[in-house]
Scaffold this motif. Structure first.
Motif, PDB file in Angstrom:
ATOM      1  N   MET A   1       0.864  -1.158   0.000  1.00 59.12           N
ATOM      2  CA  MET A   1       0.000   0.000   0.000  1.00 59.12           C
ATOM      3  C   MET A   1       0.906   1.215   0.000  1.00 59.12           C
ATOM      4  O   MET A   1       1.827   1.305   0.803  1.00 59.12           O
ATOM      5  N   LEU A   2       0.660   2.122  -0.902  1.00 58.58           N
ATOM      6  CA  LEU A   2       1.417   3.361  -0.931  1.00 58.58           C
ATOM      7  C   LEU A   2       0.669   4.445  -0.193  1.00 58.58           C
ATOM      8  O   LEU A   2      -0.538   4.570  -0.336  1.00 58.58           O
ATOM      9  N   SER A   3       1.390   5.190   0.582  1.00 60.42           N
ATOM     10  CA  SER A   3       0.933   6.394   1.268  1.00 60.42           C
ATOM     11  C   SER A   3       0.268   6.126   2.618  1.00 60.42           C
ATOM     12  O   SER A   3      -0.787   5.513   2.706  1.00 60.42           O
ATOM     13  N   ALA A   4       0.929   6.625   3.649  1.00 56.88           N
ATOM     14  CA  ALA A   4       0.423   6.496   5.011  1.00 56.88           C
ATOM     15  C   ALA A   4      -0.304   7.764   5.447  1.00 56.88           C
ATOM     16  O   ALA A   4      -0.257   8.151   6.604  1.00 56.88           O
ATOM     17  N   GLY A   5      -0.992   8.403   4.511  1.00 55.12           N
ATOM     18  CA  GLY A   5      -1.844   9.538   4.860  1.00 55.12           C
ATOM     19  C   GLY A   5      -3.133   9.026   5.468  1.00 55.12           C
ATOM     20  O   GLY A   5      -3.265   7.846   5.812  1.00 55.12           O
ATOM     21  N   SER A   6      -4.114   9.883   5.586  1.00 58.57           N
ATOM     22  CA  SER A   6      -5.374   9.475   6.216  1.00 58.57           C
ATOM     23  C   SER A   6      -6.079   8.385   5.419  1.00 58.57           C
ATOM     24  O   SER A   6      -6.551   7.390   5.980  1.00 58.57           O
ATOM     25  N   TRP A   7      -6.164   8.547   4.114  1.00 61.25           N
ATOM     26  CA  TRP A   7      -6.860   7.573   3.268  1.00 61.25           C
ATOM     27  C   TRP A   7      -6.114   6.243   3.236  1.00 61.25           C
ATOM     28  O   TRP A   7      -6.695   5.179   3.443  1.00 61.25           O
ATOM     29  N   GLY A   8      -4.801   6.285   2.977  1.00 66.55           N
ATOM     30  CA  GLY A   8      -4.012   5.055   2.885  1.00 66.55           C
ATOM     31  C   GLY A   8      -3.958   4.291   4.189  1.00 66.55           C
ATOM     32  O   GLY A   8      -4.070   3.064   4.223  1.00 66.55           O
ATOM     33  N   THR A   9      -3.798   5.006   5.303  1.00 67.78           N
ATOM     34  CA  THR A   9      -3.733   4.343   6.604  1.00 67.78           C
ATOM     35  C   THR A   9      -5.078   3.715   6.971  1.00 67.78           C
ATOM     36  O   THR A   9      -5.135   2.594   7.473  1.00 67.78           O
ATOM     37  N   THR A  10      -6.151   4.425   6.682  1.00 61.80           N
ATOM     38  CA  THR A  10      -7.490   3.881   6.969  1.00 61.80           C
ATOM     39  C   THR A  10      -7.748   2.632   6.147  1.00 61.80           C
ATOM     40  O   THR A  10      -8.216   1.608   6.672  1.00 61.80           O
ATOM     41  N   LEU A  11      -7.434   2.679   4.858  1.00 56.26           N
ATOM     42  CA  LEU A  11      -7.646   1.523   3.997  1.00 56.26           C
ATOM     43  C   LEU A  11      -6.759   0.352   4.418  1.00 56.26           C
ATOM     44  O   LEU A  11      -7.209  -0.797   4.471  1.00 56.26           O
ATOM     45  N   ALA A  12      -5.519   0.632   4.767  1.00 52.85           N
ATOM     46  CA  ALA A  12      -4.617  -0.422   5.241  1.00 52.85           C
ATOM     47  C   ALA A  12      -5.149  -1.056   6.524  1.00 52.85           C
ATOM     48  O   ALA A  12      -5.082  -2.277   6.696  1.00 52.85           O
ATOM     49  N   LYS A  13      -5.707  -0.247   7.417  1.00 52.52           N
ATOM     50  CA  LYS A  13      -6.287  -0.782   8.654  1.00 52.52           C
ATOM     51  C   LYS A  13      -7.476  -1.685   8.353  1.00 52.52           C
ATOM     52  O   LYS A  13      -7.630  -2.748   8.955  1.00 52.52           O
ATOM     53  N   VAL A  14      -8.306  -1.287   7.415  1.00 52.08           N
ATOM     54  CA  VAL A  14      -9.461  -2.116   7.033  1.00 52.08           C
ATOM     55  C   VAL A  14      -8.985  -3.477   6.522  1.00 52.08           C
ATOM     56  O   VAL A  14      -9.507  -4.523   6.921  1.00 52.08           O
ATOM     57  N   PHE A  15      -7.985  -3.475   5.636  1.00 53.09           N
ATOM     58  CA  PHE A  15      -7.464  -4.740   5.103  1.00 53.09           C
ATOM     59  C   PHE A  15      -6.822  -5.589   6.202  1.00 53.09           C
ATOM     60  O   PHE A  15      -7.011  -6.806   6.251  1.00 53.09           O
ATOM     61  N   ALA A  16      -6.062  -4.959   7.098  1.00 52.52           N
ATOM     62  CA  ALA A  16      -5.425  -5.703   8.190  1.00 52.52           C
ATOM     63  C   ALA A  16      -6.472  -6.257   9.154  1.00 52.52           C
ATOM     64  O   ALA A  16      -6.355  -7.398   9.600  1.00 52.52           O
ATOM     65  N   ASP A  17      -7.493  -5.467   9.451  1.00 50.19           N
ATOM     66  CA  ASP A  17      -8.577  -5.953  10.314  1.00 50.19           C
ATOM     67  C   ASP A  17      -9.312  -7.138   9.683  1.00 50.19           C
ATOM     68  O   ASP A  17      -9.854  -7.986  10.389  1.00 50.19           O
ATOM     69  N   ALA A  18      -9.312  -7.196   8.350  1.00 55.11           N
ATOM     70  CA  ALA A  18      -9.972  -8.301   7.642  1.00 55.11           C
ATOM     71  C   ALA A  18      -9.075  -9.533   7.534  1.00 55.11           C
ATOM     72  O   ALA A  18      -9.486 -10.549   6.987  1.00 55.11           O
ATOM     73  N   GLY A  19      -7.839  -9.445   8.046  1.00 54.85           N
ATOM     74  CA  GLY A  19      -6.977 -10.623   8.076  1.00 54.85           C
ATOM     75  C   GLY A  19      -5.786 -10.594   7.146  1.00 54.85           C
ATOM     76  O   GLY A  19      -5.003 -11.545   7.119  1.00 54.85           O
ATOM     77  N   SER A  20      -5.599  -9.521   6.389  1.00 54.83           N
ATOM     78  CA  SER A  20      -4.457  -9.437   5.478  1.00 54.83           C
ATOM     79  C   SER A  20      -3.236  -8.864   6.182  1.00 54.83           C
ATOM     80  O   SER A  20      -3.357  -8.012   7.057  1.00 54.83           O
ATOM     81  N   ASP A  21      -2.067  -9.348   5.792  1.00 61.46           N
ATOM     82  CA  ASP A  21      -0.824  -8.723   6.208  1.00 61.46           C
ATOM     83  C   ASP A  21      -0.587  -7.552   5.275  1.00 61.46           C
ATOM     84  O   ASP A  21      -0.542  -7.735   4.061  1.00 61.46           O
ATOM     85  N   VAL A  22      -0.455  -6.346   5.820  1.00 61.18           N
ATOM     86  CA  VAL A  22      -0.374  -5.135   5.017  1.00 61.18           C
ATOM     87  C   VAL A  22       0.905  -4.385   5.360  1.00 61.18           C
ATOM     88  O   VAL A  22       1.219  -4.179   6.532  1.00 61.18           O
ATOM     89  N   THR A  23       1.641  -3.990   4.324  1.00 57.33           N
ATOM     90  CA  THR A  23       2.792  -3.104   4.494  1.00 57.33           C
ATOM     91  C   THR A  23       2.457  -1.798   3.816  1.00 57.33           C
ATOM     92  O   THR A  23       2.073  -1.774   2.650  1.00 57.33           O
ATOM     93  N   ILE A  24       2.584  -0.718   4.561  1.00 59.65           N
ATOM     94  CA  ILE A  24       2.237   0.606   4.062  1.00 59.65           C
ATOM     95  C   ILE A  24       3.515   1.435   3.947  1.00 59.65           C
ATOM     96  O   ILE A  24       4.427   1.294   4.758  1.00 59.65           O
ATOM     97  N   HIS A  25       3.575   2.266   2.925  1.00 57.35           N
ATOM     98  CA  HIS A  25       4.729   3.135   2.729  1.00 57.35           C
ATOM     99  C   HIS A  25       4.476   4.500   3.365  1.00 57.35           C
ATOM    100  O   HIS A  25       3.418   5.095   3.170  1.00 57.35           O
ATOM    101  N   ALA A  26       5.446   4.982   4.122  1.00 57.11           N
ATOM    102  CA  ALA A  26       5.414   6.327   4.696  1.00 57.11           C
ATOM    103  C   ALA A  26       6.734   7.013   4.351  1.00 57.11           C
ATOM    104  O   ALA A  26       7.790   6.379   4.391  1.00 57.11           O
ATOM    105  N   ARG A  27       6.673   8.270   4.017  1.00 54.82           N
ATOM    106  CA  ARG A  27       7.893   9.004   3.651  1.00 54.82           C
ATOM    107  C   ARG A  27       8.760   9.336   4.855  1.00 54.82           C
ATOM    108  O   ARG A  27       9.982   9.394   4.742  1.00 54.82           O
ATOM    109  N   ARG A  28       8.149   9.549   6.002  1.00 54.97           N
ATOM    110  CA  ARG A  28       8.897  10.006   7.173  1.00 54.97           C
ATOM    111  C   ARG A  28       9.193   8.841   8.124  1.00 54.97           C
ATOM    112  O   ARG A  28       8.283   8.126   8.553  1.00 54.97           O
TER     113      ARG A  28
END
Length: 105
Positions: A1-28
């Motif tokens: 998942m690219l971008s750990a902004g509000s949209w990317g982090t929320t979507l990544a959380k939804v996928f992780a809560d559903a059972g997926s292993d998720v790696t998100i990219h953050a610039r900082r």
């Protein structure tokens, strides 16, 4: 998942809560540490506890490594969903033979 902004982090959380292993990219690096160590992203999701299945990296290629999109088709970087201009620039610069895995299965 690219971008750990509000949209990317929320979507990544939804996928992780559903059972997926998720790696998100953050610039900082401090955002990566906050997500990986404290399981929080205080700027965008101050009340949320992020699941252990969600981890962060500063390396966009690492966030995409070994992933494929839900439809198993290569993603077109010019039409990929990206929440910010910065994420779009990274998407265009990456090889999209490896796409984001969007969910389990």
């Amino acid at each position: 998942m690219l971008s750990a902004g509000s949209w990317g982090t929320t979507l990544a959380k939804v996928f992780a809560d559903a059972g997926s292993d998720v790696t998100i990219h953050a610039r900082r690096p401090e955002v990566v540490a906050e997500i990986n160590v404290r399981h929080q992203h205080a700027r965008y999701l101050p009340e949320a506890v992020l699941p252990d299945r969600l981890r962060a990296t500063v390396a966009p290629v690492e966030a995409l490594a070994g992933r494929e999109n839900r439809t198993s088709r290569p993603m077109n970087p010019r039409s990929a969903m990206a929440p910010s201009p910065a994420a779009r620039r990274w998407a265009v610069s990456l090889s999209w033979r490896q796409a984001v895995r969007c969910g389990a299965g």
